[in-house]
Design an enzyme around this catalytic site. Structure first.
Site, short mmCIF file in Angstrom:
data_model
loop_
_atom_site.label_atom_id
_atom_site.label_comp_id
_atom_site.label_asym_id
_atom_site.label_seq_id
_atom_site.Cartn_x
_atom_site.Cartn_y
_atom_site.Cartn_z
N GLU A 1 36.89 54.07 11.38
CA GLU A 1 36.90 52.64 11.11
C GLU A 1 35.47 52.26 10.72
OE1 GLU A 1 38.12 50.15 14.36
OE2 GLU A 1 37.75 48.33 13.18
N ARG B 1 37.85 63.85 23.71
CA ARG B 1 36.68 63.42 22.97
C ARG B 1 35.41 64.01 23.57
NH1 ARG B 1 35.43 57.87 21.89
NH2 ARG B 1 37.50 57.65 21.11
N LYS C 1 30.85 53.10 19.65
CA LYS C 1 30.19 52.33 18.61
C LYS C 1 29.82 50.94 19.11
CE LYS C 1 33.30 53.53 15.51
NZ LYS C 1 34.14 53.56 14.31
P1 ATP Z 1 34.22 54.63 19.30
O1 ATP Z 1 35.08 54.59 20.54
O2 ATP Z 1 32.96 55.36 19.45
O3 ATP Z 1 34.04 53.31 18.67
P2 ATP Z 1 36.42 55.21 17.66
O4 ATP Z 1 37.40 56.19 18.14
O5 ATP Z 1 36.74 53.77 17.74
O6 ATP Z 1 35.03 55.53 18.30
P3 ATP Z 1 36.89 55.67 14.92
O7 ATP Z 1 36.09 55.25 13.78
O8 ATP Z 1 38.22 55.04 15.14
O9 ATP Z 1 35.99 55.51 16.18
O10 ATP Z 1 37.02 57.25 14.96
C1 ATP Z 1 37.28 58.08 13.88
C2 ATP Z 1 37.74 59.41 14.41
O11 ATP Z 1 36.74 60.00 15.23
C3 ATP Z 1 38.98 59.25 15.27
O12 ATP Z 1 39.91 60.25 14.89
C4 ATP Z 1 38.50 59.47 16.65
O13 ATP Z 1 39.48 60.02 17.45
C5 ATP Z 1 37.31 60.40 16.45
N1 ATP Z 1 36.32 60.24 17.52
C6 ATP Z 1 35.72 59.11 17.91
N2 ATP Z 1 34.91 59.34 18.97
C7 ATP Z 1 35.01 60.65 19.26
C8 ATP Z 1 34.42 61.51 20.25
N3 ATP Z 1 33.56 61.05 21.16
N4 ATP Z 1 34.75 62.82 20.24
C9 ATP Z 1 35.60 63.30 19.32
N5 ATP Z 1 36.19 62.55 18.37
C10 ATP Z 1 35.91 61.24 18.33
MG MG Z 2 38.36 52.80 16.97
#
Ligand code: ATP
Ligand code: MG
Length: 570
Positions: free
Chosen positions: A37, A264, A274
């Site tokens: 995102e 994760r 983020k």
């Molecule tokens: P955050 O919680 O840090 O905001 P998010 O999951 O909201 O992260 P996205 O932009 O939706 O961020 O993530 C894109 C991809 O990266 C998704 O498939 C998510 O599962 C993966 N991802 C995000 N954080 C991690 C992590 N700490 N370890 C592994 N994969 C991750």
């Molecule tokens: Mg997200």
């Protein structure tokens, strides 16, 4: 695990894919995707997902990995983030080729799919308030209650949904919900919202839309539209999988990707969300998303980490089904091993102390041969100027040396690296403060190159820089951004993670003296400053002829120590 990439280790996801290929599922195709995102910069957790998705595609013949921006929430997203994400994925060494997609490109298709669900009696427009929807949802132990709008006719739903799109209603007035089961033990299945009204300008579609699909609706359908075979995501989506499958089953999409969840990445001494990283940026706790202390990919890059070290790290930590925290020292360990092989050695003095060699002629200077890596003669050598006035490290001198201090002290002789033996014969102090400001020394011309022909031994070898030739510049030393291994641990007790910010996470040393070969060091180039650590030219604050250096990592290998301690405890 150095220099070259680690060979891919087997993991349960690779096993699932191998099994699928055996039975020719998906006609033997492997299509994965990385779906960020665009609401912030990528962090090293994302790197784990990027490495996994792109490597799995690369390992399988004809495999592709899509980069898809999951841009369904205009209120938090920005074009700046899109650009940074592309740059970071490329820097990590991955190529999406033609496969760059935006969920917003599917808005029309997604709307069509929503109409289909309504027509099938599987979705309805609900006019409860957000608060009421929460109340009707029930809890983990109690079933929910049907919305009074659940029985609206298909015609009424179609009419209302079309008018939602046309902008007739205010934000929050209605939502489109799936009609599943308000008594489901899985809360995600209790008539989840699929569309909401949001009168916000989207960075790509402008004001064309005022209804936006919610994640669960947009995500699975985007996967299906693109022909993804394996939709790999993190564990928090496990409970959403029944909904993912429900939507695709009800809509009879051309394909039905398989969602697979993994744990994760959590890393000690930092935070990985983020939202939290954004807070640090907005509140000025760091100097932007690419601050070298940030766990963002751009932060690591600016700090001087190599892309290979991050890829290797993501490979070694593996993929599991259970959440855990990886020690930051493991990341540093791999990086150090790589830099140990690649980074040329140079000399730089961080906290300079002037040394005058009383018996070295004033008008003399010479160029001494210094190896770029004594362990690797193939890396060659360079000439470093030597003269009567030098700088050494303040730490390398003690007027009253304690017992195990073997470096320079009054009356004591030490070696200057690749140069000569010197002996301290006098100390000059500031009259007011009593601080040592200069050492008077003699050098032994017989010891050129660093050895004494008479077999005399010294107990220490110091790095040095010729004062007249030195490059004067700023060097920054970095430590962990947080003082606590898990900075969010006490949030349950109301203690904010920012309470654990390390006040000493950066130390700026404004007048370091470096050997002259570094004057032209280009942005991003990496060196080992002998005895001090690995340093990289900061790409943002440096200018031609005036490099500013970031310490990437010290020489002290805490991971090796941890491993040794573990072995001894066995
Ligand atoms: P955050 O919680 O840090 O905001 P998010 O999951 O909201 O992260 P996205 O932009 O939706 O961020 O993530 C894109 C991809 O990266 C998704 O498939 C998510 O599962 C993966 N991802 C995000 N954080 C991690 C992590 N700490 N370890 C592994 N994969 C991750
Ligand atoms: Mg997200």
């Amino acid at each position: 695990m150095t220099g070259t990439d680690a060979s891919p280790a087997g993991n349960f996801i690779r096993n699932i894919i191998a099994e699928d290929l055996k039975v020719n599922k998906n006609q033997g195709r492997v299509v994965t995707r990385f779906p960020p995102e665009p609401n912030g910069y990528l962090h090293i957790g994302h790197a784990k997902s990027i490495c996994l998705n792109f490597s799995i595609a690369a390992e399988n013949q004809g495999g592709v990995c899509h980069l898809r921006f999951d841009d369904t929430n205009p209120s938090k997203e920005d074009i700046e983030y899109i650009e940074s994400i592309k740059e970071d994925v490329k820097w990590l060494g991955f190529d999406w080729g033609e496969h760059l997609y935006y969920a917003s490109d599917y808005f029309e298709k997604l709307y069509e799919y929503a109409l289909q669900l309504i027509k099938a009696g599987k979705a309805y427009v609900c006019s409860l308030t957000a608060q009421e929807i929460r109340e009707y949802r029930g809890t983990l132990t109690e079933p929910g209650k049907d919305s009074p709008y659940r029985t609206r006719s298909v015609e009424e739903n179609l009419d209302l949904f079309q008018r939602m799109r046309a902008g007739e209603f205010a934000d929050g007035a209605h939502v489109l919900r799936a009609k599943i089961d308000m008594a489901s033990p899985n809360l995600n299945m209790r008539d989840p919202a699929l569309y909401r009204i949001l009168k916000a300008v989207h960075h790509r579609t402008g004001d064309k839309w005022c209804i936006y699909p919610l994640y669960d609706f947009a995500h699975g359908l985007s996967d299906a539209i693109e022909g993804i075979t394996h939709s790999i995501c993190t564990l928090e989506f496990q409970d959403h999988r029944p909904l993912y499958d429900w939507i695709l089953d009800e809509l009879k999409t051309p394909c039905h990707p398989q969602q697979i969840e993994f744990a994760r990445l959590n890393l000690s001494y930092t935070v990985m969300s983020k939202r939290k990283l954004q807070e640090l940026v907005q509140e000025g706790n760091v100097d932007g998303w690419d601050d070298p202390r940030m766990p963002t990919i751009s932060g690591f890059r600016r700090r001087g980490y190599t892309a290979a070290s991050i890829r290797n790290f993501c490979e070694i930590i593996g993929v599991a089904k259970r959440d855990s925290t990886v020690d930051f020292a493991l990341l540093e360990h791999g990086l150090r091993e790589e830099l140990n092989k690649q980074a040329p050695r140079v000399m730089g003095v961080l906290r300079p102390l002037r040394v005058v060699l009383e018996n070295y002629p004033e008008d003399q200077e010479e160029a001494l041969d210094c190896q770029n890596n004594p362990e690797d003669p193939g890396m060659g050598s360079r000439k470093v100027p030597f003269s009567r006035v030098l700088y050494i490290e303040q730490d390398d001198f003690r007027e009253d040396p304690p017992k195990k201090f073997f470096r320079l002290a009054p009356g004591r002789e030490v070696r200057l690296r690749y140069a000569y033996f010197i002996k301290c014969v006098g100390v000059v102090k500031d009259e007011q403060t009593g601080e040592v400001i200069e050492l008077r020394c003699t050098y032994d011309p017989e010891t050129r190159g660093g050895d004494s022909p008479d077999g005399r031994k010294v107990k220490a070898t110091l790095h040095w820089v010729s004062a007249a030739h030195a490059v004067e510049t700023e060097v920054r030393l970095y430590e962990q951004l947080f003082t606590k291994a898990n900075p969010t641990e006490d949030e349950k007790d109301g203690i904010d993670f920012k309470a654990y910010i390390n006040p000493h996470s950066v130390e700026r040393l404004p007048s370091c003296r470096l050997e002259p070969s570094l004057a032209e060091a280009g942005p991003g180039s990496r060196y080992q400053f002998e005895r001090l650590g690995y340093f990289c030219v900061d790409p943002v604050n440096s200018s031609a002829g005036a490099p500013v250096f970031n310490r990437i990592v010290s020489l002290r290998d805490t991971w090796a120590k941890i491993q040794k301690a573990q072995k001894q405890n066995k």
